[in-house]
Design a protein around this motif. Structure first.
Motif, PDB file in Angstrom:
ATOM      1  N   MET A  23      20.836 -36.620 -85.192  1.00  0.00           N
ATOM      2  CA  MET A  23      20.032 -37.405 -86.119  1.00  0.00           C
ATOM      3  C   MET A  23      18.941 -36.506 -86.682  1.00  0.00           C
ATOM      4  O   MET A  23      18.566 -35.515 -86.070  1.00  0.00           O
ATOM      5  CB  MET A  23      19.394 -38.586 -85.406  1.00  0.00           C
ATOM      6  N   GLN A  50       3.977 -35.061 -90.851  1.00  0.00           N
ATOM      7  CA  GLN A  50       3.925 -34.397 -89.544  1.00  0.00           C
ATOM      8  C   GLN A  50       3.865 -35.354 -88.375  1.00  0.00           C
ATOM      9  O   GLN A  50       4.558 -35.170 -87.391  1.00  0.00           O
ATOM     10  CB  GLN A  50       2.696 -33.496 -89.519  1.00  0.00           C
ATOM     11  N   THR A  51       3.026 -36.389 -88.494  1.00  0.00           N
ATOM     12  CA  THR A  51       2.858 -37.298 -87.365  1.00  0.00           C
ATOM     13  C   THR A  51       4.176 -37.974 -87.017  1.00  0.00           C
ATOM     14  O   THR A  51       4.513 -38.159 -85.855  1.00  0.00           O
ATOM     15  CB  THR A  51       1.808 -38.376 -87.716  1.00  0.00           C
ATOM     16  N   ALA A  52       4.923 -38.333 -88.049  1.00  0.00           N
ATOM     17  CA  ALA A  52       6.188 -39.015 -87.796  1.00  0.00           C
ATOM     18  C   ALA A  52       7.228 -38.054 -87.234  1.00  0.00           C
ATOM     19  O   ALA A  52       7.966 -38.395 -86.312  1.00  0.00           O
ATOM     20  CB  ALA A  52       6.699 -39.654 -89.082  1.00  0.00           C
ATOM     21  N   GLU A  57       6.877 -34.882 -85.780  1.00  0.00           N
ATOM     22  CA  GLU A  57       6.630 -34.108 -84.556  1.00  0.00           C
ATOM     23  C   GLU A  57       7.020 -34.867 -83.293  1.00  0.00           C
ATOM     24  O   GLU A  57       7.616 -34.306 -82.381  1.00  0.00           O
ATOM     25  CB  GLU A  57       5.163 -33.697 -84.481  1.00  0.00           C
ATOM     26  N   GLY A  58       6.683 -36.162 -83.295  1.00  0.00           N
ATOM     27  CA  GLY A  58       6.992 -36.963 -82.114  1.00  0.00           C
ATOM     28  C   GLY A  58       8.483 -37.040 -81.878  1.00  0.00           C
ATOM     29  O   GLY A  58       8.971 -36.871 -80.765  1.00  0.00           O
ATOM     30  N   PHE A  59       9.215 -37.289 -82.947  1.00  0.00           N
ATOM     31  CA  PHE A  59      10.655 -37.452 -82.789  1.00  0.00           C
ATOM     32  C   PHE A  59      11.353 -36.121 -82.532  1.00  0.00           C
ATOM     33  O   PHE A  59      12.446 -36.089 -81.987  1.00  0.00           O
ATOM     34  CB  PHE A  59      11.245 -38.160 -84.002  1.00  0.00           C
ATOM     35  N   LYS A  60      10.680 -35.060 -82.918  1.00  0.00           N
ATOM     36  CA  LYS A  60      11.231 -33.744 -82.616  1.00  0.00           C
ATOM     37  C   LYS A  60      11.304 -33.570 -81.097  1.00  0.00           C
ATOM     38  O   LYS A  60      12.276 -33.031 -80.569  1.00  0.00           O
ATOM     39  CB  LYS A  60      10.331 -32.678 -83.234  1.00  0.00           C
ATOM     40  N   ALA A  61      10.273 -34.052 -80.421  1.00  0.00           N
ATOM     41  CA  ALA A  61      10.259 -33.957 -78.970  1.00  0.00           C
ATOM     42  C   ALA A  61      11.341 -34.823 -78.347  1.00  0.00           C
ATOM     43  O   ALA A  61      11.712 -34.644 -77.202  1.00  0.00           O
ATOM     44  CB  ALA A  61       8.895 -34.365 -78.432  1.00  0.00           C
ATOM     45  N   LEU A  62      11.840 -35.776 -79.120  1.00  0.00           N
ATOM     46  CA  LEU A  62      12.887 -36.658 -78.595  1.00  0.00           C
ATOM     47  C   LEU A  62      14.280 -36.166 -79.001  1.00  0.00           C
ATOM     48  O   LEU A  62      15.256 -36.888 -78.888  1.00  0.00           O
ATOM     49  CB  LEU A  62      12.672 -38.085 -79.095  1.00  0.00           C
ATOM     50  N   GLY A  63      14.327 -34.949 -79.523  1.00  0.00           N
ATOM     51  CA  GLY A  63      15.638 -34.354 -79.756  1.00  0.00           C
ATOM     52  C   GLY A  63      16.208 -34.538 -81.140  1.00  0.00           C
ATOM     53  O   GLY A  63      17.338 -34.162 -81.399  1.00  0.00           O
ATOM     54  N   LEU A  64      15.434 -35.136 -82.044  1.00  0.00           N
ATOM     55  CA  LEU A  64      15.924 -35.240 -83.419  1.00  0.00           C
ATOM     56  C   LEU A  64      15.612 -33.946 -84.168  1.00  0.00           C
ATOM     57  O   LEU A  64      14.672 -33.254 -83.821  1.00  0.00           O
ATOM     58  CB  LEU A  64      15.242 -36.410 -84.150  1.00  0.00           C
ATOM     59  N   VAL A  83      22.724 -40.185 -88.738  1.00  0.00           N
ATOM     60  CA  VAL A  83      21.623 -41.002 -89.239  1.00  0.00           C
ATOM     61  C   VAL A  83      20.489 -40.082 -89.683  1.00  0.00           C
ATOM     62  O   VAL A  83      20.156 -39.124 -88.983  1.00  0.00           O
ATOM     63  CB  VAL A  83      21.073 -41.964 -88.157  1.00  0.00           C
ATOM     64  N   PHE A 108      16.586 -40.542 -90.733  1.00  0.00           N
ATOM     65  CA  PHE A 108      15.439 -41.424 -90.945  1.00  0.00           C
ATOM     66  C   PHE A 108      14.499 -40.766 -91.945  1.00  0.00           C
ATOM     67  O   PHE A 108      14.223 -39.568 -91.843  1.00  0.00           O
ATOM     68  CB  PHE A 108      14.694 -41.675 -89.634  1.00  0.00           C
TER      69      PHE A 108
END
Lengths: 210, 105
Positions: free
Chosen positions: B3, B9-11, B13-20, B45, B47
């Protein structure tokens, strides 16, 4: 009134047109059934998807807020370093599901590993909180993507089917009906003309006795 | 399949840590350039946050006709909850002929 098709008025053509008309009626009925059948999951999905979107948006905004606070509490370089090596792998398995006549994809999220791939000393606690919120909301985001995609595909199919139903109902079937009427009337007319001719001949030949 | 997320950035960076796969868009005017780096074939997907979605609406258009990847609009840090809804509403209107989704009951 619908235009008739330009055909020769004879029995052969009449038979053919009548056959076409019955096929068109049958097709119309089938498509109408398909339309109704598509509408059911469509209506059910949009209601639910609206709700999911609402929830996802609220949860995401909360997670963003926490994340923004975490960003303020730490330096950009440190945060960048902390998040640059994710341990989590987020894979999506795609399945296909048959929905009426459509094949819609279904996603299955496979989150592996823990996200705390950073040193706890250099990062604020808020970061953990923000990330765990994001992790919680991610499966629902995937579900939302899947549902919205299903809606999209259903909407196209419904539109296509509706156009076909309407084309049959308001164009082809009236046209065929009109043509059948036209040919029948023509044939009747020939019949009457013929009868008339015969009577005339009979009269000319000799007073009614042959 | 993986995905991706496009957004501020705020959106991202966080999801980067979750593997996206995260693609941060700094300035909206640079969104096109960021989009160039995205290979849509790789993802199931994608986002996209609402402001970026608006900036990339032309580029994302061809993807709408396809089954993959699915482009889903999410709000950005600054909020923005309309684009995703509008899209679905337009689809519903096209299919049914009336707006039934967000009508109050």
């Amino acid at each position: 009134m619908a235009e008739k098709l330009s055909v020769n008025p004879n029995r052969m053509v009449l038979l053919k047109i009548k056959r076409r008309l019955s096929v068109a009626r049958r097709g119309h009925k089938l498509l109408k059934d398909k339309f109704d059948e598509l509408m059911k999951p469509f209506l059910a999905t949009i209601k639910e998807t609206g709700r999911i979107r609402e929830e996802v948006e609220t949860e995401l905004e909360e997670a963003y807020k926490l994340f923004a606070i975490a960003r303020v509490e730490t330096s950009a370089v440190e945060l960048d370093a902390a998040l640059s090596q994710p341990k989590v792998s987020a894979d999506v398995a795609v399945h296909r599901r048959n929905l009426v006549s459509l094949t819609v994809p279904e996603f299955e999220l496979d989150l592996e590993g823990e996200f705390d791939c950073y040193g706890l000393a250099s990062t604020p606690a808020m970061l953990d909180e923000a990330l765990s919120r994001m992790r919680e909301v991610l499966p629902r985001m995937v579900l939302l993507a899947q549902r919205e995609n299903t809606i999209k595909m259903l909407a196209w199919e419904i539109e296509k089917t509706r156009r076909r139903v309407n084309a049959l109902e308001y164009v082809l079937i009236p046209q065929l009906e009109e043509t059948v009427r036209y040919i029948t009337m023509k044939l009747d007319e020939f019949e009457r003309a013929n009868l008339n001719r015969l009577m005339k001949i009979k009269e000319m030949v000799g007073g009614g006795e042959i | 399949m993986k995905m991706a997320i496009l957004g501020d950035q705020t959106a991202t960076e966080g999801f980067k840590a979750l593997g996206l796969d995260a693609f941060a868009v700094g300035e909206l005017s640079g969104a096109q350039e960021v989009w160039q780096a995205v290979d849509p074939e790789k993802y199931s997907v994608i986002f996209v946050t609402e402001p970026v979605y608006r900036a990339l609406i032309v580029e994302l258009e061809p993807l709408r006709e396809r089954v993959y990847p699915v482009v889903t609009v999410i709000p950005s840090v600054l909020g923005g909850r309309n684009a995703g809804r509008d899209e679905i509403r337009a689809l519903v209107e096209k299919a049914v002929g009336t707006d039934i989704m967000f009508r109050e009951e």
